[in-house]
Design a protein around this motif. Structure first.
Motif, short mmCIF file in Angstrom:
data_model
loop_
_atom_site.label_atom_id
_atom_site.label_comp_id
_atom_site.label_asym_id
_atom_site.label_seq_id
_atom_site.Cartn_x
_atom_site.Cartn_y
_atom_site.Cartn_z
N ILE A 49 -21.82 5.78 -9.54
CA ILE A 49 -21.80 7.23 -9.36
C ILE A 49 -20.38 7.78 -9.34
O ILE A 49 -20.10 8.82 -9.94
CB ILE A 49 -22.58 7.63 -8.08
CG1 ILE A 49 -24.08 7.33 -8.30
CG2 ILE A 49 -22.35 9.09 -7.72
CD1 ILE A 49 -24.91 7.34 -7.03
N VAL A 50 -19.46 7.10 -8.68
CA VAL A 50 -18.08 7.62 -8.63
C VAL A 50 -17.39 7.54 -9.98
O VAL A 50 -16.37 8.19 -10.19
CB VAL A 50 -17.22 6.94 -7.53
CG1 VAL A 50 -17.84 7.17 -6.15
CG2 VAL A 50 -17.00 5.48 -7.80
N SER A 51 -17.95 6.80 -10.92
CA SER A 51 -17.35 6.72 -12.26
C SER A 51 -17.87 7.79 -13.21
O SER A 51 -17.36 7.92 -14.32
CB SER A 51 -17.60 5.33 -12.87
OG SER A 51 -18.95 5.18 -13.26
N ASP A 53 -28.44 8.06 4.97
CA ASP A 53 -29.28 9.12 4.44
C ASP A 53 -28.90 9.50 3.01
O ASP A 53 -29.03 10.65 2.60
CB ASP A 53 -29.20 10.35 5.35
CG ASP A 53 -29.80 10.06 6.72
OD1 ASP A 53 -30.96 9.61 6.77
OD2 ASP A 53 -29.11 10.26 7.74
N LYS A 54 -28.42 8.50 2.26
CA LYS A 54 -28.07 8.69 0.86
C LYS A 54 -28.91 7.73 0.02
O LYS A 54 -29.13 6.59 0.38
CB LYS A 54 -26.58 8.46 0.64
CG LYS A 54 -25.71 9.53 1.26
CD LYS A 54 -24.24 9.30 0.95
CE LYS A 54 -23.35 10.41 1.45
NZ LYS A 54 -23.45 10.67 2.86
N GLU A 57 -33.36 3.25 -15.01
CA GLU A 57 -31.98 3.71 -15.16
C GLU A 57 -31.57 4.58 -13.97
O GLU A 57 -32.34 5.44 -13.54
CB GLU A 57 -31.82 4.51 -16.45
CG GLU A 57 -32.08 3.72 -17.72
CD GLU A 57 -31.03 2.65 -17.96
OE1 GLU A 57 -29.84 2.93 -17.71
OE2 GLU A 57 -31.42 1.55 -18.39
N ARG A 58 -30.36 4.38 -13.48
CA ARG A 58 -29.83 5.19 -12.38
C ARG A 58 -29.49 6.56 -12.97
O ARG A 58 -28.65 6.68 -13.85
CB ARG A 58 -28.59 4.54 -11.79
CG ARG A 58 -28.04 5.25 -10.57
CD ARG A 58 -26.75 4.61 -10.09
NE ARG A 58 -26.91 3.21 -9.67
CZ ARG A 58 -26.53 2.16 -10.40
NH1 ARG A 58 -25.95 2.32 -11.58
NH2 ARG A 58 -26.70 0.92 -9.95
N VAL A 59 -30.15 7.59 -12.47
CA VAL A 59 -29.97 8.93 -13.05
C VAL A 59 -29.44 9.96 -12.05
O VAL A 59 -29.26 11.12 -12.41
CB VAL A 59 -31.29 9.45 -13.67
CG1 VAL A 59 -31.69 8.59 -14.86
CG2 VAL A 59 -32.40 9.52 -12.63
N GLY A 60 -29.21 9.55 -10.81
CA GLY A 60 -28.71 10.52 -9.85
C GLY A 60 -28.69 9.99 -8.44
O GLY A 60 -28.87 8.80 -8.20
N PHE A 61 -28.45 10.92 -7.53
CA PHE A 61 -28.43 10.58 -6.11
C PHE A 61 -28.82 11.80 -5.29
O PHE A 61 -28.73 12.94 -5.75
CB PHE A 61 -27.05 10.07 -5.67
CG PHE A 61 -25.98 11.12 -5.68
CD1 PHE A 61 -25.71 11.89 -4.56
CD2 PHE A 61 -25.24 11.35 -6.83
CE1 PHE A 61 -24.73 12.87 -4.57
CE2 PHE A 61 -24.25 12.32 -6.85
CZ PHE A 61 -23.99 13.08 -5.73
N LEU A 120 -32.92 20.76 6.90
CA LEU A 120 -32.46 19.59 6.17
C LEU A 120 -31.51 20.04 5.07
O LEU A 120 -31.92 20.76 4.17
CB LEU A 120 -33.64 18.82 5.57
CG LEU A 120 -33.27 17.53 4.85
CD1 LEU A 120 -32.75 16.49 5.85
CD2 LEU A 120 -34.46 16.99 4.08
N GLU A 121 -30.26 19.61 5.18
CA GLU A 121 -29.25 19.93 4.18
C GLU A 121 -29.35 18.88 3.07
O GLU A 121 -29.29 17.68 3.33
CB GLU A 121 -27.85 19.92 4.80
CG GLU A 121 -26.77 20.31 3.85
CD GLU A 121 -26.77 21.78 3.46
OE1 GLU A 121 -26.31 22.08 2.34
OE2 GLU A 121 -27.22 22.61 4.28
N ILE A 122 -29.48 19.36 1.85
CA ILE A 122 -29.63 18.48 0.69
C ILE A 122 -28.38 18.51 -0.15
O ILE A 122 -27.85 19.58 -0.47
CB ILE A 122 -30.83 18.93 -0.17
CG1 ILE A 122 -32.11 18.91 0.64
CG2 ILE A 122 -30.94 18.07 -1.43
CD1 ILE A 122 -33.29 19.53 -0.09
N GLY A 123 -27.91 17.34 -0.53
CA GLY A 123 -26.86 17.19 -1.52
C GLY A 123 -27.41 16.37 -2.66
O GLY A 123 -28.28 15.50 -2.44
N LEU A 124 -26.98 16.61 -3.86
CA LEU A 124 -27.53 15.87 -4.98
C LEU A 124 -26.59 15.89 -6.17
O LEU A 124 -25.68 16.71 -6.26
CB LEU A 124 -28.89 16.45 -5.40
CG LEU A 124 -28.86 17.89 -5.90
CD1 LEU A 124 -29.40 17.98 -7.30
CD2 LEU A 124 -29.66 18.77 -4.96
#
Length: 156
Positions: free
Chosen positions: A16-18, A48-49, A58-62, A74-78
């Motif tokens: 993800i960081v890439s 909580d991630k 396939e990894r498509v998000g977070f 509930l605060e959502i980050g994505l």
């Protein structure tokens, strides 16, 4: 397309960081904000991630979830993989995260913040039922930017 969320792991974080987005969405590159990058890469903050995988594996998000002090909000980050954005997949992606959040956290209110320039994401959130609440300035990425707070107070 079905999505599955799984607890964030080191290989997810490395991937993800890439990720790098085309302008103006490069604002969301993890490397753009050293403080956010440090928080995201610290294993102590992974409870909580969740990484998101599509039906092909396939990894498509977070997603990240943060329960407010009173437990009702509930605060959502994505984030979605750059190759998945702008292709009409956002609504199903966000709904999958919200369904997971409903089962896992059972909040009264869902809340998120989005940069005001990101009309594409705002449109997806409104299509799901989020309502615009307020704009605010936030320091991030070496500057100060306008964000929009959106909330949804009904169960899916």
């Amino acid at each position: 397309m079905e999505y599955e969320l799984s607890q964030l792991a080191a290989d997810d974080v490395d991937a993800i960081v890439s990720w790098h987005y085309d302008p103006p969405y490069d604002f969301y590159d993890m490397e753009s904000d050293p403080e956010d990058l440090a928080l995201f890469t610290n294993p102590e903050n992974w409870d909580d991630k969740y990484a998101v995988f599509d039906s092909a594996g396939e990894r498509v998000g977070f997603f990240s979830f943060d329960v407010g002090d009173d437990g009702d909000i509930l605060e959502i980050g994505l984030g979605m993989h750059p190759a998945s954005t702008g292709k009409g997949r956002g609504k199903a992606f966000v709904e999958a995260g919200m369904e997971f959040a409903a089962e896992t956290y059972d909040p009264e209110i869902y809340s998120l913040a989005v940069a005001t320039f990101n009309e594409r994401a705002i449109s997806v959130y409104e299509d799901i039922g989020f309502e615009r609440q307020e704009t605010f300035m936030q320091k991030t990425n070496g500057g100060e930017y306008e964000f929009l707070r959106m909330t949804l107070s009904r169960p899916l």
